[in-house]
Design an enzyme around this catalytic site. Structure first.
Site, short mmCIF file in Angstrom:
data_model
loop_
_atom_site.label_atom_id
_atom_site.label_comp_id
_atom_site.label_asym_id
_atom_site.label_seq_id
_atom_site.Cartn_x
_atom_site.Cartn_y
_atom_site.Cartn_z
N ALA A 9 30.20 -29.58 32.16
CA ALA A 9 29.68 -30.26 33.35
C ALA A 9 28.43 -31.02 32.97
CB ALA A 9 29.36 -29.25 34.44
N SER A 10 27.92 -31.77 33.93
CA SER A 10 26.62 -32.41 33.76
C SER A 10 25.53 -31.37 34.02
CB SER A 10 26.49 -33.59 34.74
OG SER A 10 26.55 -33.10 36.07
N MET A 11 24.31 -31.81 33.95
CA MET A 11 23.18 -30.93 34.26
C MET A 11 23.29 -30.45 35.71
SD MET A 11 21.04 -31.15 31.50
CE MET A 11 19.42 -30.77 32.10
N ALA A 13 24.95 -28.09 37.21
CA ALA A 13 26.24 -27.72 37.79
C ALA A 13 26.43 -26.20 37.85
CB ALA A 13 27.37 -28.34 36.99
N ASP A 87 26.34 -20.22 25.64
CA ASP A 87 25.68 -21.21 26.49
C ASP A 87 25.18 -22.34 25.60
OD1 ASP A 87 24.89 -22.08 29.03
OD2 ASP A 87 22.89 -21.21 28.85
N GLU A 88 24.97 -23.51 26.17
CA GLU A 88 24.52 -24.70 25.41
C GLU A 88 25.49 -25.00 24.27
OE1 GLU A 88 22.26 -26.42 26.70
OE2 GLU A 88 20.99 -25.06 27.85
N ALA A 89 26.80 -24.89 24.56
CA ALA A 89 27.84 -25.04 23.54
C ALA A 89 27.89 -26.44 22.95
CB ALA A 89 29.20 -24.67 24.12
#
Length: 196
Positions: A9-11, A13, A87-89
């Site tokens: 997703a975008s930021m 989300a 996270d932060e993939a």
């Protein structure tokens, strides 16, 4: 059969929030999980994952040299893992994405990756590109543009709120540096931005 999932997703989300909820669900049932996040993201107050709504959990940190296959396999040998969550993939290297696929395929552990699809210029992150190509399941999480449309783009802004057109692909920041927009408003903001 374990799968490799990519939730993108975008930021803003709710990617981290969704990850933390999934982790809670596993742990509530007595199952062990292993959480990962990018080492270069130093915004959190502890060594972990934090969502914008205040949820958080401890997590291992990966950088370009981290062998995820080796680290997850070693942890799984000590305590069987029900799930690995990243996270932060978008900051994974292509090789690390393949290591995560191997964890799903050979170790039989589901892997849930959460991250951005594109950067502030609309370009795919290398890790996201490989995830989009090989993940067993792609799930788009939704954010909303100021116009009400689905936000799919991440506009980088400067201290005055003006659109930034150029720079390094990776620049850590939150609402102070990025705005989630629909493609139309993203394009309009870049068209109106001053040349670098």
């Amino acid at each position: 059969m374990a799968k490799l999932y990519f939730y993108y997703a975008s930021m803003n989300a709710g990617k981290s929030t969704t990850l933390l909820q999934a982790d809670f669900n596993y742990r509530e049932r007595g199952m062990a999980t292993m959480l990962w996040t990018a080492a270069l993201d130093s915004r959190t107050s502890h060594a972990g994952i934090e969502s914008r709504i205040g949820l958080g959990a401890e997590a291992h940190r990966f950088d370009a040299a981290t062998d995820l296959w080796a680290r997850v396999s070693a942890a799984n040998a000590v305590e069987p893992l029900a799930c690995v969550m990243v996270d932060e993939a978008q900051f994974l290297s292509p090789a690390q994405v393949w290591q995560l696929a191997r964890i799903a395929d050979e170790a039989g552990i589901p892997v849930l990756c959460y991250g951005l699809r594109t950067d502030f210029q609309g370009e795919l992150f290398p890790g996201s590109a490989v995830l989009l190509g090989i993940a067993d399941s792609l799930v788009e999480l939704k954010a909303v543009c100021h116009c009400g449309r689905k936000a799919t783009m991440n506009l980088r802004i400067d201290a005055d709120g003006a659109a930034v057109k150029a720079g390094a692909q990776t620049e850590i920041g939150g609402n102070d540096r990025y705005v989630a927009l629909c493609r139309r408003h993203f394009s309009e903001a870049l068209a109106g931005a001053a040349a670098p």
